[in-house]
Design an enzyme around this catalytic site. Structure first.
Site, PDB file in Angstrom:
ATOM      1  N   GLY A   1     -24.240   6.718 -11.306  1.00 32.03           N
ATOM      2  CA  GLY A   1     -22.859   6.383 -11.508  1.00 32.03           C
ATOM      3  C   GLY A   1     -22.086   7.601 -11.108  1.00 32.03           C
ATOM      4  O   GLY A   1     -22.532   8.049  -9.919  1.00 32.03           O
ATOM      5  N   SER A   2     -21.062   8.278 -11.543  1.00 31.38           N
ATOM      6  CA  SER A   2     -19.740   9.924 -10.439  1.00 31.38           C
ATOM      7  C   SER A   2     -21.369  10.472 -11.095  1.00 31.38           C
ATOM      8  O   SER A   2     -21.693  11.453 -11.818  1.00 31.38           O
ATOM      9  CB  SER A   2     -18.534   9.665 -11.032  1.00 31.38           C
ATOM     10  N   THR A   3     -20.791  12.031 -10.627  1.00 31.62           N
ATOM     11  CA  THR A   3     -21.229  13.156 -10.594  1.00 31.62           C
ATOM     12  C   THR A   3     -20.117  13.658 -12.205  1.00 31.62           C
ATOM     13  O   THR A   3     -20.874  14.801 -13.080  1.00 31.62           O
ATOM     14  CB  THR A   3     -20.698  14.225  -9.522  1.00 31.62           C
TER      15      THR A   3
ATOM     16  N   VAL B   1     -19.973  12.288 -15.379  1.00 32.69           N
ATOM     17  CA  VAL B   1     -19.968  11.604 -15.917  1.00 32.69           C
ATOM     18  C   VAL B   1     -21.600  12.029 -15.499  1.00 32.69           C
ATOM     19  O   VAL B   1     -22.748  11.909 -16.534  1.00 32.69           O
ATOM     20  CB  VAL B   1     -20.595  10.535 -16.067  1.00 32.69           C
ATOM     21  N   GLY B   2     -22.291  11.916 -14.453  1.00 37.04           N
ATOM     22  CA  GLY B   2     -23.598  12.510 -14.183  1.00 37.04           C
ATOM     23  C   GLY B   2     -24.031  13.849 -14.916  1.00 37.04           C
ATOM     24  O   GLY B   2     -25.213  14.376 -15.691  1.00 37.04           O
TER      25      GLY B   2
ATOM     26  N   GLU C   1     -28.579   9.582 -10.147  1.00 36.49           N
ATOM     27  CA  GLU C   1     -28.205   8.438  -9.054  1.00 36.49           C
ATOM     28  C   GLU C   1     -26.907   8.861  -9.386  1.00 36.49           C
ATOM     29  O   GLU C   1     -26.072   8.509  -9.749  1.00 36.49           O
ATOM     30  CB  GLU C   1     -28.474   7.066  -8.938  1.00 36.49           C
TER      31      GLU C   1
ATOM     32  N   CYS D   1     -23.185   3.886  -3.192  1.00 39.50           N
ATOM     33  CA  CYS D   1     -22.291   5.401  -2.997  1.00 39.50           C
ATOM     34  C   CYS D   1     -22.473   5.419  -2.016  1.00 39.50           C
ATOM     35  O   CYS D   1     -22.274   6.976  -1.615  1.00 39.50           O
ATOM     36  CB  CYS D   1     -22.927   5.949  -4.099  1.00 39.50           C
TER      37      CYS D   1
END
Length: 525
Positions: free
Chosen positions: A204-206, A208-209, A226, A260
């Protein structure tokens, strides 16, 4: 299983927390029985997952069409077949992957057996993404199954039709005690992250990561993240413009740019920009004369994403494209020219069919431009000059790179796929997926006896013993594997010779020999 009160009708957040704890407890109990570890069990689950794809192609494509307007060919190639190939690879190689891996020997352990045993972590959490809601959830699942884990599978709630389908169908193909599909929104996913897992795999997004990483850190849980980033494309003046334009536009319009590793922006000289825009405009027309109604072109996943992308077009010079339709969430493939690096379109990953071009003076300025920004997930180079290609590869860092093409490096399962820095942590695909979900346990197996070889390590210490140990432990080139076999056979022969020598020169007393013969030992006479 659905945690969210939106679906369950239960407004009590406490009950959702208890449900999250219960499903993790169930999976942990199953893992502790050892059920998920045997080779035969892993093979059955992989075969079940393969059957899931074989028997549900049309249903999966229909759900992906509803969520993303995803063309059938893209569904089959980028969502289904790519995961099936992961499964086929695992089925063909699993026995080899599971086998102990001998480690190099030193002189000090010549008679021992050092090896690495891949072991499952335990209970893994896999959180999928909405842009490839089948591939990005089930591809890592192949690695988790292969490694012998029990898994909590969390599809993206944004691609709601695929989420619902996976919740209904996957349990029919996988062991219900070892694998659980849990549907949850952001709030309830936070409840899941409060539980202690043995491994977390997030796509997912940075933004949320970072939340996932922080939650994992509280339990010291290892993770794979990822994420993404702005993947640059450098186009050299000597590149084949027609071919370059076709491959960049394909990479950018695949899934309507909601990929991505989609090309995020182009760096080239002003003269190359002019040639490239003309070539890409022709390619876009060749792909489809009416992309808004085309069955070969994806749409944007949500109103929020559509409005965000439309806002990026403001005050930009449009080389071609730019058409939008809010009702169908359609954005035409759009190329922006002479883009200011400080503009909004360059501040974050675009994740849509918009491609900015930034003119640079030469390849050196292009390298500096990439170096001054966060490390991307992918980097693309279009050039004929080997010198230029190697210069860019040496001067930049990225999760992966592709020369004279886009996207295609992700299809090679022998290449680990993952980011670096803000674009990701860890990698997977093929054997790398198996390794990702495995703990590499280091084991040294020493035989009984032969302790006289190691007398120097025991007290009382002496200078001679110290020198002996230094000589044994000093790093040398690893010994050939056959040498320890020769040494053991030679040592066995030496011991046998010594025993015969002693027997010949110092005979065993007759009463002991008679006693040994009564016990069944052969006579030495």
């Amino acid at each position: 299983m659905r945690l969210s009160a939106k679906f369950s009708g239960d407004p009590d957040a406490g009950s959702n927390a208890r449900a999250a704890a219960e499903v993790v407890r169930k999976l942990r109990a199953a893992f502790q029985t050892g059920k998920s570890k045997p080779y035969e069990f892993r093979i059955r689950q992989l075969e079940g997952l393969l059957r899931f794809f074989d028997e549900n192609v049309d249903i999966l494509c229909a759900a992906l069409w509803k969520d993303l307007h995803k063309p059938r060919q893209e569904c089959i190639v980028t969502e289904i077949e790519i995961v099936k190939n992961e499964i086929r690879s695992a089925l063909a190689s699993l026995k080899k992957w599971m086998a102990p891996r001998p480690a190099e020997k030193s002189l000090a352990i010549m008679t021992d057996y050092p090896f690495i045993q891949h072991e499952p972590y335990g209970v893994a959490l896999i959180i999928g993404a909405w842009n490839y809601p089948v591939n990005l959830l089930l591809s890592p699942l192949v690695g988790a199954i292969s490694a012998g884990n029990c898994v909590l599978i969390k599809p993206s709630e944004v691609s709601e039709n695929v989420e619902r389908l996976l919740e209904q169908l996957l349990p029919q193909y996988l062991d219900k005690n070892c694998f659980e599909v849990v549907c949850a929104g952001p709030e309830d996913t936070s409840l899941l992250l409060k539980e202690q897992f043995d491994y977390i795999f997030f796509t997912g997004s940075t933004t949320v990561g970072k939340i996932v990483y922080e939650a994992a850190a509280k339990h010291l849980t290892p993770v794979t993240l990822e994420m993404g980033g702005k993947s640059p494309v450098y186009v050299d003046a000597d590149a084949d413009m027609a071919l370059t334009a076709k491959r960049i536009m394909w990479g950018k319009t695949l899934n309507a740019g909601q990929t991505c590793i989609a090309p995020d922006y182009v760096l080239c000289t002003a003269d190359t920009q002019r040639q490239l825009v003309e070539a890409m405009k022709k390619v876009s027309h060749d792909f489809s004369t009416d992309q808004q109604d085309s069955k070969d072109y994806c749409h944007i996943v949500s109103d929020r994403q559509f409005n965000r992308l439309k806002g990026l077009l403001k005050d930009q010079t449009i080389g071609f494209g730019g058409q939008t339709d809010a009702e169908t969430r359609y954005i035409a493939p759009t190329v922006l020219t002479n883009v200011d690096p400080a503009s909004d379109v360059m501040k974050a990953e675009i994740f849509g069919p918009i491609l900015p071009i930034i003119p640079v003076a030469d390849v050196d300025q292009a390298i500096r431009f990439v170096q001054q920004r966060e490390k991307p997930l992918a980097l693309y180079i279009f050039a004929k000059s080997k010198k230029v290609i190697e210069k860019i590869l040496r001067g930049t860092t990225s999760g992966g790179a592709c020369v004279n093409d886009t996207i295609m490096h992700v299809t090679v399962d022998s290449l680990p796929f993952g980011g670096v820095g803000p674009s990701g942590l860890g990698a997977y695909h093929g054997f790398s997926s198996f390794e990702t979900f495995s703990h590499k346990r280091s084991i040294l197996w020493k035989p009984h006896g032969l302790d006289f070889l190691y007398y120097s390590r025991y007290p009382p210490y002496s200078e001679g013993k110290t020198k002996g140990l230094i000589a044994l432990l000093k790093y040398r080139r690893p010994l050939p594997s056959w040498l320890s076999t020769v040494f053991i056979f030679g040592l066995g022969g030496l011991v046998g010779y010594a025993a015969r020598f002693l027997n010949n020169h110092f005979p065993i007393p007759a009463f002991l020999q008679q006693h040994a013969e009564r016990l069944g030992f052969p006579s030495s006479r």
